[in-house]
Design a protein around this motif. Structure first.
Motif, PDB file in Angstrom:
ATOM      1  N   LEU A  57       0.618  -1.187  -0.269  1.00 13.93           N
ATOM      2  CA  LEU A  57       0.044  -0.177   0.092  1.00 13.93           C
ATOM      3  C   LEU A  57       0.952   1.240   0.325  1.00 13.93           C
ATOM      4  O   LEU A  57       0.421   2.090  -1.039  1.00 13.93           O
ATOM      5  N   VAL A  58       1.667   1.315   0.972  1.00 14.52           N
ATOM      6  CA  VAL A  58       2.672   2.469   1.553  1.00 14.52           C
ATOM      7  C   VAL A  58       3.016   3.576  -0.743  1.00 14.52           C
ATOM      8  O   VAL A  58       3.293   4.206  -0.442  1.00 14.52           O
ATOM      9  N   GLY A  63      -1.908   4.645   0.206  1.00 19.52           N
ATOM     10  CA  GLY A  63      -0.654   4.020   0.958  1.00 19.52           C
ATOM     11  C   GLY A  63      -0.022   5.589   1.539  1.00 19.52           C
ATOM     12  O   GLY A  63      -0.001   5.613   2.825  1.00 19.52           O
ATOM     13  N   TYR A  67       0.379   6.507   5.753  1.00 21.45           N
ATOM     14  CA  TYR A  67       1.385   6.580   6.547  1.00 21.45           C
ATOM     15  C   TYR A  67       1.939   7.999   6.791  1.00 21.45           C
ATOM     16  O   TYR A  67       2.049   7.907   7.864  1.00 21.45           O
TER      17      TYR A  67
END
Length: 746
Positions: A57-58, A63, A67
């Motif tokens: 996801l990041v 994402g 974060y």
């Protein structure tokens, strides 16, 4: 370990009373134990899936927003942004490890019973179904192929996602020329490759923690997990090469290569530290390539110790916040490394030595009775008289049921180190035959790390077994045969009913290795409960070199003095679960306390902001917490070990060995008379696995057949290929072949 201790789960003590209340209590206890195991397993799976999803996801916009929100919400705490990232990336690993401790404790009693239940329903398993059998990766199972695909997909997905995000950022930098846009994209791509390699680095050290709680949890032994470390290492170095190469091209275009290389930023990445880190990584990478590793193993071994400097300069290069993304796996490896260091400080008695005509030697090592291991375990051995630095892995050739106060290993002469050891054993044998006292220079002072191996004796889960060995690969199978025979004599239920051993050797002089377990005790060995069939192939001899019925005989065992050393240390990650769990938990808590004290007493009051300096302090906290908090547990563990050993009778070792030798001598004549009929020896040919597996497929019925291979890669590939073929073309009621490799290849 005693037979009753190993298999107590099959006959719970409470049931022996036969009382109704006790039976009811057992059922209630079993229900709550199963419920606790289910809850722990479910929680660990949820945490693991969420952790893996985080990496996917990041790189995306969604994402990245999550974060940033997480960091903004948590960076105001004591640990700041570093604590936020540490909890997000390394926290899941810590949670899984902490939950694995009680899971292993409560599941230990039911482990063997579960194995016996599994064998009643033949079915395919992802871990034992070979999919790829040829190629640079060797034999790859279906489960391993899924893991490889996930990593490849992650890398491609991350590159794509970061590229899209970088394109979207271009307008925010104003009007740029086409060349400036290309340079910008190349620079951001370099940064992205660094982030992706850092994500992969979070997994790099997990497979090589030899006594890792995680490896015990999923029951993958270190010698098998090592290949995952090799695969990840190659991937990471490839990404780091792209990372550095892209930056070098950008700097070259801008004409600032020399200044950027030596730059050591305080508020960003220290470039020069990164260059040094990459040089160390490159040296490690080059020496791991098969042509270099196989020809110059010592160079590979010594160069690999540069991982310490690699980790330190990595922390200096990226700072504490980014380093915390990979800190979980590195911390677990450091825990394991410190425990191994403490264990290896103890000198171990070599109780006896035996030299075989083929150049193989047998060492019997003293161990405490409360140090468990399985038949497919292995140890790392160092002999100080030969080298202070070299450690070599060897499969254990004895069963834990042969005696609780010793284990044995077979060592084949293949290199300088083993040649020197063989010469030393021969000197001791000569002195023993001449009835001379063993000279000080001939004494063998060993240090041991381990034993390591599977959490459970998985060879017992199959109703039928095929053991395929090449040369010295027979060593672990001697332990399996001894293990099964001991249990069969004890009338234990659910054991393998048919064992086929296929052994290929170069010369007939290697046949004497069978005497390492007292071949006379298993030849012939065929009953209604167990049938052992042995097929031996001598590939480089066209006919027997001895008179029929005779064997090359090894030298008599030479007993050594026990004055200078002791038994193996119980300080091993695969040992006592309570002590290992306490060591990991307290060290983790100590690490959190150390970071907190560092922030309170130093970083915050003095406004320390240098990335490289905080990265170094972060690594220092990891080391200090292990030495202080982990060292406290190790110290208490050592005191417990001394008190436990003091309760044992010293004479037990000698009695066990004398009993083994007496039993061997008693059945010696029977073996010589029936050896020719107990197993077949074929000269001048290699095993025809198509014929062997075809015969098994026709005669063994619908059962799970465990196939365990120990030998060179070509042998593994041939057997795996036949397992795959037989499984693909099997009939409805045919056997299912499960491929397992027990080969250790550094």
């Amino acid at each position: 370990m005693a037979v009753d201790e190993l298999y107590s789960a099959q006959h719970p003590l409470l049931l022996s009373n036969g009382a109704h209340d006790n039976k009811q209590n057992v059922k209630i206890r079993g229900f709550f134990v199963s419920l606790a195991k289910w809850a722990l397993k479910l929680t660990m799976w949820v945490v693991f899936v969420a952790w893996v999803a985080l990496f996917f996801l990041v790189p995306t916009d969604f994402g990245s927003a999550l974060y940033d929100d997480w960091v903004d919400a948590t960076c105001g705490t004591l640990f700041g942004e570093t604590g936020s990232v540490l909890l997000l990336y390394s926290g899941p690993i810590a949670i899984i490890v902490l939950l694995a401790v009680p899971y292993l404790l409560i599941s230990g009693e039911e482990q063997h019973e579960e194995l016996l239940q599994e064998k009643r329903t033949p079915r395919f398993r992802l871990w034992t179904f070979p999919v790829l059998v040829d190629g640079p990766l060797g034999v790859v199972s279906a489960a391993e192929l899924i893991g490889i695909i996930l990593f490849v997909v992650f890398v491609l997905w991350a590159v794509y996602s970061y590229t899209v995000v970088n394109f979207e950022m271009l307008p925010s930098y104003g009007d740029l020329t086409l060349k400036e846009k290309r340079v910008f994209m190349l620079q951001m791509s370099a940064y992205s490759f660094g982030l992706i390699s850092l994500s992969c680095l979070a997994f790099l050290f997990l497979p090589i923690t030899r006594g890792s709680i995680l490896l015990r949890l999923i029951d993958i032994p270190f010698e098998h997990a090592t290949r995952y470390h090799i695969w990840l290492g190659n991937l990471i170095m490839f990404l780091l090469t792209l990372h550095g190469l892209c930056y070098m091209i950008v700097w070259a275009i801008r004409g600032i290569v020399p200044s950027e290389i030596i730059e050591w930023k305080s508020d960003g990445g220290a470039n020069f530290a990164g260059v040094i880190c990459y040089v160390f990584g490159l040296l490690i990478w080059v020496t791991t390539l098969p042509p270099v590793r196989k020809r110059y193993f010592e160079l590979f071994f010594y160069t690999h110790q540069l991982y310490i400097l690699f980790v330190i300069f990595l922390a200096l290069h990226i700072g504490d916040t980014n380093f915390s993304k990979a800190a979980g796996g590195i911390f677990l490896f450091m825990l394991d490394r410190f425990l191994r260091f403490c264990q290896s400080r103890k000198t171990v008695n070599v109780i006896s030595t035996t030299s075989f005509p083929c150049g193989t030697v047998k060492l019997v090592l003293s161990k405490p009775g409360n140090l468990p291991y399985n038949a497919l375990s292995f140890i790392f051995l160092r002999v100080r008289e030969l080298s202070w630095l070299q450690w070599h892995p060897f499969s254990v050739s004895s069963s834990p049921l042969d005696g609780k106060n010793h284990l044995s290993v077979l060592i084949k002469t293949v290199g300088d180190w083993t040649t020197k050891l063989s010469g030393q054993v021969s000197d001791i044998a000569d002195e023993s035959q001449l009835e001379l006292p063993v000279q000080p220079h001939s004494q063998i002072m060993a240090s041991v790390e381990g034993p390591y191996g599977h959490e459970s004796p998985y060879h017992l889960m199959y109703e039928k077994l095929i053991l395929v060995a090449g040369g010295s690969g027979i060593s672990p199978f001697l332990a399996i045969l001894s293990d099964i025979i001991h249990l069969s004599k004890e009338k234990k239920p659910g054991l393998p009913k048919h064992v086929l051993l296929v052994w290929a050797v170069k010369g007939s002089n290697e046949l004497s290795i069978f005497s390492a377990i007292g071949m006379e005790s298993i030849c012939p060995f065929s009953t209604d409960e167990l049938n052992i069939e042995i097929q031996t192939y001598v590939t480089q001899e066209s006919e027997p070199s001895l008179e029929e019925g005779n064997l090359h005989k090894p030298t008599s065992p030479s007993l050594l003095s026990l004055a200078k050393g002791g038994s193996m240390s119980v300080l091993v990650g695969t040992g006592n679960k309570i002590w290992v769990g306490s060591y990991v938990i307290l060290s983790t808590i100590g690490f959190v306390i150390s970071l907190g004290l560092l922030d309170i007493c130093y970083i915050n009051p003095f406004s320390i902001s240098y990335w490289w300096y905080k990265g170094l302090l972060f690594v220092a906290c990891m080391v200090i917490s292990i030495f202080i908090f982990g060292g406290l547990v190790v110290g208490l563990w050592c005191l417990w070990e001394k008190r436990t050993i003091a309760r044992e009778e010293v004479k037990e070792d000698g009695e066990k060995i004398d009993m083994m030798q007496h039993n061997a001598a008693t059945d010696k004549n029977l073996c010589q008379e029936t050896l020719a009929n107990s197993y077949s020896v074929r000269y001048g040919c290699r095993p025809d696995f198509r014929e062997i597996f075809g015969s098994v497929s026709d005669g063994w019925g619908h059962v799970d057949v465990g196939v365990i291979v120990c030998g060179p890669p070509t042998l593994q590939s041939s057997v795996a290929k036949e397992c795959r073929l037989q499984n693909l073309k099997r009939r409805k009621n045919g056997p299912i072949f499960h491929f397992n490799s027990h080969s250790f290849d550094l």
